[in-house]
Motif scaffolding. Structure first.
Motif, PDB file in Angstrom:
ATOM      1  N   PHE A 149      18.692  22.403   9.758  1.00  0.00           N
ATOM      2  CA  PHE A 149      18.661  21.309  10.729  1.00  0.00           C
ATOM      3  C   PHE A 149      17.907  21.701  11.999  1.00  0.00           C
ATOM      4  CE2 PHE A 149      22.334  20.015   8.131  1.00  0.00           C
ATOM      5  CZ  PHE A 149      21.964  18.706   7.860  1.00  0.00           C
ATOM      6  N   TRP A 150      18.024  22.945  12.422  1.00  0.00           N
ATOM      7  CA  TRP A 150      17.349  23.354  13.658  1.00  0.00           C
ATOM      8  C   TRP A 150      15.844  23.428  13.478  1.00  0.00           C
ATOM      9  CZ3 TRP A 150      20.997  27.780  15.780  1.00  0.00           C
ATOM     10  CH2 TRP A 150      22.196  27.194  16.196  1.00  0.00           C
ATOM     11  N   VAL A 151      15.392  23.898  12.324  1.00  0.00           N
ATOM     12  CA  VAL A 151      13.949  23.946  12.078  1.00  0.00           C
ATOM     13  C   VAL A 151      13.387  22.523  12.022  1.00  0.00           C
ATOM     14  CG1 VAL A 151      12.182  24.536  10.375  1.00  0.00           C
ATOM     15  CG2 VAL A 151      13.964  26.192  10.949  1.00  0.00           C
ATOM     16  N   ARG A 152      14.050  21.656  11.286  1.00  0.00           N
ATOM     17  CA  ARG A 152      13.605  20.253  11.215  1.00  0.00           C
ATOM     18  C   ARG A 152      13.568  19.626  12.606  1.00  0.00           C
ATOM     19  NH1 ARG A 152      16.323  16.584   9.514  1.00  0.00           N
ATOM     20  NH2 ARG A 152      14.761  15.167   8.690  1.00  0.00           N
ATOM     21  N   SER A 153      14.621  19.830  13.376  1.00  0.00           N
ATOM     22  CA  SER A 153      14.693  19.231  14.704  1.00  0.00           C
ATOM     23  C   SER A 153      13.603  19.776  15.627  1.00  0.00           C
ATOM     24  CB  SER A 153      16.078  19.506  15.300  1.00  0.00           C
ATOM     25  OG  SER A 153      16.172  19.003  16.621  1.00  0.00           O
ATOM     26  N   LYS A 176      11.839  18.280   2.080  1.00  0.00           N
ATOM     27  CA  LYS A 176      11.878  18.634   0.660  1.00  0.00           C
ATOM     28  C   LYS A 176      11.620  20.122   0.438  1.00  0.00           C
ATOM     29  CE  LYS A 176      10.303  14.072  -0.889  1.00  0.00           C
ATOM     30  NZ  LYS A 176       9.230  13.320  -1.574  1.00  0.00           N
ATOM     31  N   ALA A 177      10.711  20.687   1.224  1.00  0.00           N
ATOM     32  CA  ALA A 177      10.307  22.077   0.987  1.00  0.00           C
ATOM     33  C   ALA A 177      11.171  23.101   1.703  1.00  0.00           C
ATOM     34  CB  ALA A 177       8.847  22.265   1.409  1.00  0.00           C
ATOM     35  N   LEU A 178      11.900  22.682   2.735  1.00  0.00           N
ATOM     36  CA  LEU A 178      12.622  23.638   3.574  1.00  0.00           C
ATOM     37  C   LEU A 178      13.667  24.457   2.816  1.00  0.00           C
ATOM     38  CD1 LEU A 178      12.561  24.693   6.388  1.00  0.00           C
ATOM     39  CD2 LEU A 178      14.167  22.903   7.095  1.00  0.00           C
ATOM     40  N   PRO A 179      14.432  23.890   1.878  1.00  0.00           N
ATOM     41  CA  PRO A 179      15.366  24.746   1.124  1.00  0.00           C
ATOM     42  C   PRO A 179      14.680  25.911   0.420  1.00  0.00           C
ATOM     43  CG  PRO A 179      15.929  22.449   0.800  1.00  0.00           C
ATOM     44  CD  PRO A 179      14.627  22.461   1.536  1.00  0.00           C
ATOM     45  N   GLY A 223       5.872  29.022   6.184  1.00  0.00           N
ATOM     46  CA  GLY A 223       6.163  27.935   5.250  1.00  0.00           C
ATOM     47  C   GLY A 223       6.019  26.572   5.893  1.00  0.00           C
ATOM     48  N   ALA A 224       6.494  26.432   7.143  1.00  0.00           N
ATOM     49  CA  ALA A 224       6.363  25.150   7.837  1.00  0.00           C
ATOM     50  C   ALA A 224       4.897  24.813   8.096  1.00  0.00           C
ATOM     51  CB  ALA A 224       7.150  25.192   9.148  1.00  0.00           C
TER      52      ALA A 224
END
Length: 247
Positions: A149-153, A176-179, A223-224
């Motif tokens: 959640f912190w990376v997405r945010s 979709k890719a973060l996991p 990755g991001a």
């Protein structure tokens, strides 16, 4: 405060001028926006409902679609934002590993020596349940959830700050890719731990504590950036109505 058609056009025009778009293109887009908003108002839709509440994002998106702004992949910004979001969970994960591993912070095992009048001393090893082990596993699960959640945010906030029109596409792809990205970071940290035990057994804790967080954060950032690059390809110049002069 209700957003009127005039307010929306004024804010959009300010955004286009701030982005450096010439007056002719700005006037043309303002006329198109006014016509669309007037038609929406006639159909009973409010300006806020039609625009979606983010005029800056809408105006920037229009400018990009018309080729008035250069397409920016913003890989560095995306990677830096992802690194900020992953930093704390990575450090906490290493601390939890240190607490739950044998000989770690919460390991209560002990040894005692008893001397004998005749014969060598007798060593006794006392084993106790390590409270750090369940804490480590539960904490790791929490770290992964927090990192997600912190990376997405952090990435979403950075792209929103840049008024990036591809923000929603990027965030869908990143979700979709973060996991898998986080799993790769965990495996990298685990590999560093094993390498430290194999090559620097006496200094394993130091090696793991110094290198693993940096490596895991770097993996998430890379990755991001990769997801952003895949989700935001350059616009097809042959489909653009306007062109910016070469810098």
């Amino acid at each position: 405060m209700t957003l009127t058609v005039e307010d929306a056009i004024h804010q959009a025009t300010d955004t286009w001028r701030r982005l450096g778009i010439d007056n002719d293109a700005t006037d043309e887009m303002a006329e198109e926006l006014a016509a669309d908003l007037t038609a929406a108002d006639s159909d009973g839709r409010s300006v806020t409902d039609y625009i979606g509440g983010d005029i800056d994002a809408l105006a920037t998106s229009w400018a990009v679609e018309r080729g008035l702004l250069p397409t920016r992949t913003r890989l560095k910004e995306t990677a830096a934002a992802a690194a900020r979001g992953a930093a704390v969970p990575a450090v906490v994960a290493v601390i939890l590993w240190w607490a739950g591993s044998p000989g770690g912070l919460l390991d209560r095992d002990s040894e005692s020596m008893t001397t004998q009048l005749h014969g060598p001393p007798v060593w006794e090893v006392h084993h106790y349940p390590n409270p750090g082990t369940p804490l480590m596993w539960v904490g790791w699960a929490g770290c992964l959830l927090a990192a997600f959640f912190w990376v997405r945010s952090a990435v979403a906030a950075e792209l929103r700050r840049q008024h990036d029109p591809a923000r929603e596409v990027t965030m869908r792809a990143l979700t979709k890719a973060l996991p898998l990205i986080l799993l790769a970071a965990v495996l990298l940290g685990t590999a560093i731990n094993f390498f430290g035990d194999y090559a620097f057994s006496y200094f394993q804790v130091i090696v793991t504590a110094l290198i693993a967080p940096v490596a895991m954060v770097g993996a998430v950032a890379a990755g991001a950036a990769w997801v952003r690059n895949r989700a935001c390809p350059p616009l097809n110049a042959s489909r653009l109505k306007y062109r910016l002069p070469a810098a």
